[in-house]
Every structure is written in structure tokens, then in C-alpha cells.
Design an enzyme around this catalytic site. Structure first.
Site, short mmCIF file in Angstrom:
data_model
loop_
_atom_site.label_atom_id
_atom_site.label_comp_id
_atom_site.label_asym_id
_atom_site.label_seq_id
_atom_site.Cartn_x
_atom_site.Cartn_y
_atom_site.Cartn_z
N ASN A 1 0.78 -1.33 -0.05
CA ASN A 1 -0.01 -0.15 -0.04
C ASN A 1 0.90 1.16 0.04
O ASN A 1 0.50 2.24 -0.83
CB ASN A 1 -0.87 0.04 1.40
CG ASN A 1 -1.71 -1.28 1.33
OD1 ASN A 1 -1.85 -1.96 0.27
ND2 ASN A 1 -2.66 -1.50 2.50
N THR B 1 -15.87 37.43 -31.73
CA THR B 1 -16.63 36.79 -30.57
C THR B 1 -17.93 36.23 -31.40
O THR B 1 -18.43 36.76 -32.38
CB THR B 1 -17.02 38.17 -29.68
OG1 THR B 1 -17.79 39.06 -30.58
CG2 THR B 1 -16.00 38.80 -29.08
N HIS B 2 -18.38 35.56 -30.54
CA HIS B 2 -19.58 34.58 -31.19
C HIS B 2 -19.08 34.01 -32.64
O HIS B 2 -19.86 33.63 -33.41
CB HIS B 2 -20.92 35.28 -31.52
CG HIS B 2 -21.23 36.01 -30.11
ND1 HIS B 2 -22.01 35.58 -29.26
CD2 HIS B 2 -20.89 37.21 -29.72
CE1 HIS B 2 -22.28 36.35 -28.35
NE2 HIS B 2 -21.59 37.42 -28.54
N SER C 1 -7.17 11.90 -48.51
CA SER C 1 -8.30 11.21 -48.64
C SER C 1 -8.18 10.19 -49.54
O SER C 1 -7.37 10.35 -50.88
CB SER C 1 -9.30 12.04 -49.31
OG SER C 1 -10.55 11.33 -49.66
N LYS D 1 -7.80 16.34 -51.46
CA LYS D 1 -7.78 16.73 -50.03
C LYS D 1 -6.47 16.76 -49.34
O LYS D 1 -5.50 16.02 -49.58
CB LYS D 1 -8.73 15.71 -49.58
CG LYS D 1 -10.16 15.70 -49.81
CD LYS D 1 -11.17 16.60 -49.22
CE LYS D 1 -11.44 16.03 -47.78
NZ LYS D 1 -12.30 16.98 -46.89
N ASN E 1 -6.15 17.10 -45.37
CA ASN E 1 -7.02 17.22 -43.96
C ASN E 1 -6.08 17.35 -42.90
O ASN E 1 -4.98 17.06 -42.82
CB ASN E 1 -7.78 15.98 -43.77
CG ASN E 1 -8.58 15.61 -45.04
OD1 ASN E 1 -9.47 16.62 -45.57
ND2 ASN E 1 -9.17 14.36 -45.24
N GLU F 1 -6.97 17.40 -35.45
CA GLU F 1 -8.15 16.71 -35.15
C GLU F 1 -7.93 15.56 -34.06
O GLU F 1 -8.55 15.53 -33.18
CB GLU F 1 -8.68 16.06 -36.38
CG GLU F 1 -9.50 17.10 -37.29
CD GLU F 1 -9.79 16.26 -38.67
OE1 GLU F 1 -10.69 16.37 -39.18
OE2 GLU F 1 -8.84 15.71 -39.42
N TYR G 1 -6.50 1.92 2.45
CA TYR G 1 -6.20 1.46 1.08
C TYR G 1 -7.51 0.30 0.70
O TYR G 1 -7.99 -0.04 1.69
CB TYR G 1 -5.19 0.52 1.03
CG TYR G 1 -4.95 -0.15 -0.36
CD1 TYR G 1 -4.12 0.48 -1.34
CD2 TYR G 1 -5.41 -1.57 -0.48
CE1 TYR G 1 -4.19 -0.02 -2.55
CE2 TYR G 1 -5.17 -2.04 -1.79
CZ TYR G 1 -4.57 -1.41 -2.84
OH TYR G 1 -4.40 -1.79 -4.03
N GLN H 1 -6.09 0.48 -7.45
CA GLN H 1 -5.28 -0.05 -8.54
C GLN H 1 -6.00 0.57 -9.81
O GLN H 1 -5.07 0.63 -10.74
CB GLN H 1 -5.47 -1.63 -8.47
CG GLN H 1 -4.49 -2.30 -9.44
CD GLN H 1 -4.58 -3.70 -9.07
OE1 GLN H 1 -3.87 -4.17 -8.31
NE2 GLN H 1 -5.12 -4.61 -9.91
N1 ARG Z 1 -1.38 -3.66 -7.11
C1 ARG Z 1 -1.87 -2.79 -5.98
C2 ARG Z 1 -2.38 -1.57 -6.46
O1 ARG Z 1 -2.11 -1.00 -7.25
C3 ARG Z 1 -0.62 -2.63 -4.77
C4 ARG Z 1 -1.31 -2.67 -3.68
C5 ARG Z 1 -1.81 -3.75 -3.04
N2 ARG Z 1 -2.35 -3.92 -1.85
C6 ARG Z 1 -3.25 -4.75 -1.35
N3 ARG Z 1 -3.44 -4.57 -0.11
N4 ARG Z 1 -3.75 -5.50 -2.03
O2 ARG Z 1 -3.02 -0.78 -5.63
#
Ligand code: ARG
Length: 467
Positions: free
Chosen positions: A110, A155-156, A277, A283, A285, A290, A317, A322
Site C-alpha cells: 500500500n 466573438t460569437h 483522402s 484533399k 486534411n 483533429e 487502502y 489499483q
Molecule cells: N497492485 C496494487 C495497487 O495497485 C498494490 C497494492 C496492493 N495492496 C493490497 N493490499 N492488495 O493498488
């Protein structure tokens, strides 16, 4: 071996097992994971959890993993690694045996992912700032090259008043300068180190968190372990800063797409940034523009995705976090490519100054200046506006511009008109009567150009300091 299998009796459903892995995408964080792990190993040695021999073994192996991944990308093909943290541990153990497991002492994924993402975004901000400075520089360059050439402003999307082409280009410079400020500001706030926060409540080891932070060039350790392991504000700020940048690049693209139409003809598309094109042979483009316009939608969507993901998460966490990774990677890479191609386009694009200038002198764009002229003769502006409106009406019937009306006719509308009216509504006089800070008077735009160049040197200096 999994990092958490001890309490489990049954294997995971194989499809679910594959589905929950982040390694297919978080392998991009290898560099950050190795750097954070090396700093962590040092801290473990600092409290004698690792001997100096073990520290040396671990740091050498971490270095070797990085080197090998650089020369042999196949190293990162691993169908068992759950995530980048698991991958590095597996690699360590395969290289140095059991001691490799010691690196995870008191550590949680974490805090690792929170750290890796901060390091990743910090590096991406530095890259984006360098690219932004390049783009800002080319805007200033093209504005300088445009000299005193003029164009209509809208403007506009209706013709409004004439402006210097440089003034128009510097409008985009301002947007980009704010984008650079926002990213630099985000960098300041994100630069704190979660390592030592443990899984949620803080490490169970008495680590020297300040020295870990210092080793990774963070300003300080994070202040609260529950926040540190679950905070992604820095990602939201980064993504939102990029989505505003996307809005700017998209507006610029849209405007150039309009200006390069045959109907406008202000801008000549560079062939190097256009396509043709398969059906219509004539053309050319504006595909680069874009695509930049379209990719800005991804930047906005990614910012929304992470913001929405976060809003329902209780501390601390949650695996939901993830899912914040891919939008971060996608936006970082997408924004850099957009900046790169916008810069290339701006280098190549040609302006048709003759067409722009002709447009700047037609369709009564000096009417505001004309009303101001009358006001300067003591006519209340509200009245002056009406009188010039009537003059425009007259011109429309006759098919001429304001300066095409003879003085007698003008004086028929109001006695304050005099011979000097004609010079007051000439193009340069019209420009120069906008003589305020931020206005399009020629002297003001010269000052704005000088200020813009100075800001670029400042940005470049800051980018250099972080490099
Ligand atoms: N791959 C996990 C993530 O991106 C890492 C942390 C995992 N932690 C856990 N308590 N499972 O968040």
C-alpha cells in the site's frame, strides 16, 4: 509464491487471478519501484534489520534487475507476478535467495504503490514542463515573426475587432503558462514520501523516514499513515491539470481547423502534419489537429475516472486504487505526445498574412474605435454607439466601409465628426487605441512578447533545476 497466501486453503479462481493482477500495466513503474526499494533497504540497514552484507546483496540485485530490464525487455514477461512489487520480490529471490524476502520487512504494498505513483507523476510533470516550455517558445517565436501583421478577432465567431496576429498567438501562450504553473504547483504538493506508513497505521519498525524521503528527493515524509496509503489527490491534481491543458490544445486545434478551411484561408496546413483522402484526390486534411482535439477527450475522461473512483472510498487502502493507475499512465503519455505534435505543427504552419490582413480591414471592425472617436469628442458613448450603428447601416446599403462615407454624410448623423475621423479608424490607429495592459496596441504587444520570453527562461530554469 504469492505475497499473501499463508491463510488461504483454496487457490484463486484462475480467471479471477489473472483479472486482478496489475502487473500487465504497473510494470511501467519498475524504475520507481527499484529506487523506492533501494531507499527502503538502506533504512532497514539503518536499524540493523539488514546487515551491511545483506544490504549490499539487495542493492546490487536491485541494480541488476534495472540494468537487465533495460537491455532485455523480455525480463518483464512474467505470468505469475501479481504486480510490480511482487515481480521485484520474485526477481530478488531468484537472484539472491531467501535474503530477498527480507526487503519486505515491515513494508506494505500500500505504501509502495503510493510512493511509486508519486515518483512516476513527478517525473512526468518534469517531462511535461519541458515539453510545455518548447511549445510556449514556438508560440513566442511565431508571434515575434508575425511582427505587426493583423487579423480579425471574433466573438460569437463573428468578426469583432482587428488584433495583431502576435496578440492572438500570445493568448495561447497565456493558457500554456497557466498549465505549466498548475503542474509545477501539483509537483510541490505531491513531493512527500509515504514510505514508512506501513499498511495503514505506520510501520512496525522504527525507520528513519526522513532519510528515506531525502534519498528519493522528497521534501519530507507524509504526515499521516492512513492518508498517505490511500491518498491519490496528487493523481487527481495531475490529471485535472492535464485535462485543462487538453482543453487548451483542443481549442487551439479547433480554431486552426476553422482557419485552414477554404472559407477562411488564414492558415496553410503543413503537409508534414496533414493526410489525404483515399477517395477525394484533392484533399488535405488537418489530422494532427483533429487528433489533438480528440485526445483531449481522453485527458478529461481520465481525470473524471480517477476522481469518481476516489469519491466512495473509506479509509484507507482499497483495491479500487489499483484502477487509478491506467488513467494516470494514459494521460501522461497522451499529453506528452499531444504537446510534441502541437510543437511540430506550430513550427511548420504558415499564415497567409495577406488574407488575414484583408479580413482585418473589412466588415466594420473599426466600429468600436469609431464610437470611441465620437466619445472622445464629448458624445456620451451610449449615443456614439447608436450613431456609429446608424453609419454602419448606411454603409451596408451603400456597400462601403465606415471610412468610405464622405464627411458631409457623417456630419449629417452628428456634427462632432471631423476630418480626423478618417485617421482614427485606420487599421494601426484602431489597434493602438487599445492601449492598456493586455491590449492589442502595438507597443503593448511588444511588451507582452518580452514578458513572455522572460517567463520561458524562468520555466526552463525551473525544469533544469529538477532535471
Ligand atoms: N497492485 C496494487 C495497487 O495497485 C498494490 C497494492 C496492493 N495492496 C493490497 N493490499 N492488495 O493498488
Amino acid at each position: 509464491m504469492k505475497m499473501w497466501s499463508g491463510r488461504f486453503r483454496q487457490p484463486l479462481d484462475p480467471d479471477f487471478e489473472r483479472w486482478q493482477r496489475s502487473f500487465p500495466f504497473d510494470k511501467q513503474l519498475l524504475k520507481q519501484e527499484l529506487a523506492a526499494s533501494a531507499a527502503y533497504a538502506n533504512a532497514l540497514a539503518g536499524i540493523a534489520v539488514l546487515s551491511s552484507v545483506e544490504l549490499e546483496q539487495i542493492t546490487a540485485a536491485l541494480r541488476a534487475i534495472g540494468d537487465e530490464a533495460g537491455s532485455n525487455p523480455a525480463l518483464l514477461q512474467d505470468d505469475e507476478a501479481e504486480d510490480i512489487h511482487h515481480f521485484v520480490e520474485k526477481q530478488l529471490v531468484s537472484r539472491i535467495g531467501e535474503v530477498g524476502y527480507k526487503l519486505h520487512s515491515g513494508r506494505s504494498r500500500n505504501e509502495q504503490i503510493a510512493t511509486d505513483l508519486r515518483l512516476y507523476i513527478r517525473a512526468q510533470i518534469d517531462a511535461a514542463l519541458t515539453s510545455l516550455a518548447d511549445l510556449m517558445e514556438i508560440f513566442v517565436q511565431r508571434a515575434t515573426d508575425a511582427g505587426d501583421r493583423t487579423m480579425p478577432s471574433y466573438t460569437h465567431l463573428q468578426r469583432a475587432e482587428p488584433v495583431l496576429v502576435a496578440h492572438w498567438l500570445l493568448a495561447y501562450f497565456e493558457m500554456l503558462a497557466r498549465d505549466a504553473d498548475r503542474l509545477a504547483d501539483c509537483r510541490k504538493r505531491l513531493n512527500v514520501c509515504p514510505l514508512g506508513s506501513g499498511a495503514i497505521a505506520g510501520s512496525t519498525l522504527s525507520l528513519d523516514r526522513k532519510s528515506i524521503a531525502k534519498k528519493l528527493s522528497f521534501d519530507s515524509p507524509t504526515a499521516n499513515s492512513m492518508d498517505a496509503t490511500s491518498d491519490r489527490d496528487f493523481a487527481i491534481e495531475f490529471l485535472q491539470a492535464l485535462s485543462v491543458l487538453g482543453v487548451h490544445l483542443s481549442r487551439w486545434s479547433e480554431e486552426l481547423i476553422i482557419f485552414c478551411t477554404q472559407e477562411f484561408g488564414f492558415v496553410k496546413l503543413p503537409e508534414s502534419y496533414s493526410t489525404g483522402s483515399s477517395a477525394m484526390p484533392q484533399k488535405q486534411n488537418p489530422d494532427a489537429l483533429e487528433l489533438i482535439r480528440a485526445k483531449s477527450a481522453r485527458l478529461i475522461a481520465n481525470a473524471n475516472s480517477v476522481t469518481i473512483n476516489m469519491k466512495g472510498l473509506p479509509l484507507a487502502y482499497n483495491k479500487d486504487l489499483q484502477e487509478t493507475q491506467q488513467p494516470i499512465f494514459d494521460s501522461a503519455i497522451t499529453a506528452l505526445s499531444m504537446l510534441q505534435h502541437a510543437t511540430g505543427f506550430m513550427r511548420e504552419v504558415q499564415f497567409d498574412f495577406a488574407v488575414m490582413e484583408a479580413a482585418a480591414q473589412s466588415h466594420f471592425m473599426n466600429a468600436f474605435a469609431a464610437a470611441t472617436y465620437l466619445a472622445s469628442k464629448g458624445v456620451p458613448f451610449r449615443r456614439a454607439h447608436e450613431i456609429i450603428g446608424a453609419a454602419v447601416r448606411l454603409c451596408m446599403d451603400k456597400g462601403c466601409e465606415l471610412q468610405g462615407l464622405p464627411l458631409t454624410e457623417l456630419q449629417g448623423l452628428h456634427p462632432a465628426f471631423a476630418q480626423d475621423f478618417y485617421s482614427a479608424v485606420q487599421l494601426n490607429a484602431v489597434l493602438d487605441c487599445h492601449d492598456v495592459i493586455g491590449g492589442t496596441a502595438r507597443a503593448r504587444v511588444k511588451q507582452a512578447l518580452a514578458a513572455a520570453s522572460q517567463r520561458i527562461s524562468q520555466f526552463k530554469g525551473e525544469a533544469h533545476a529538477h532535471a
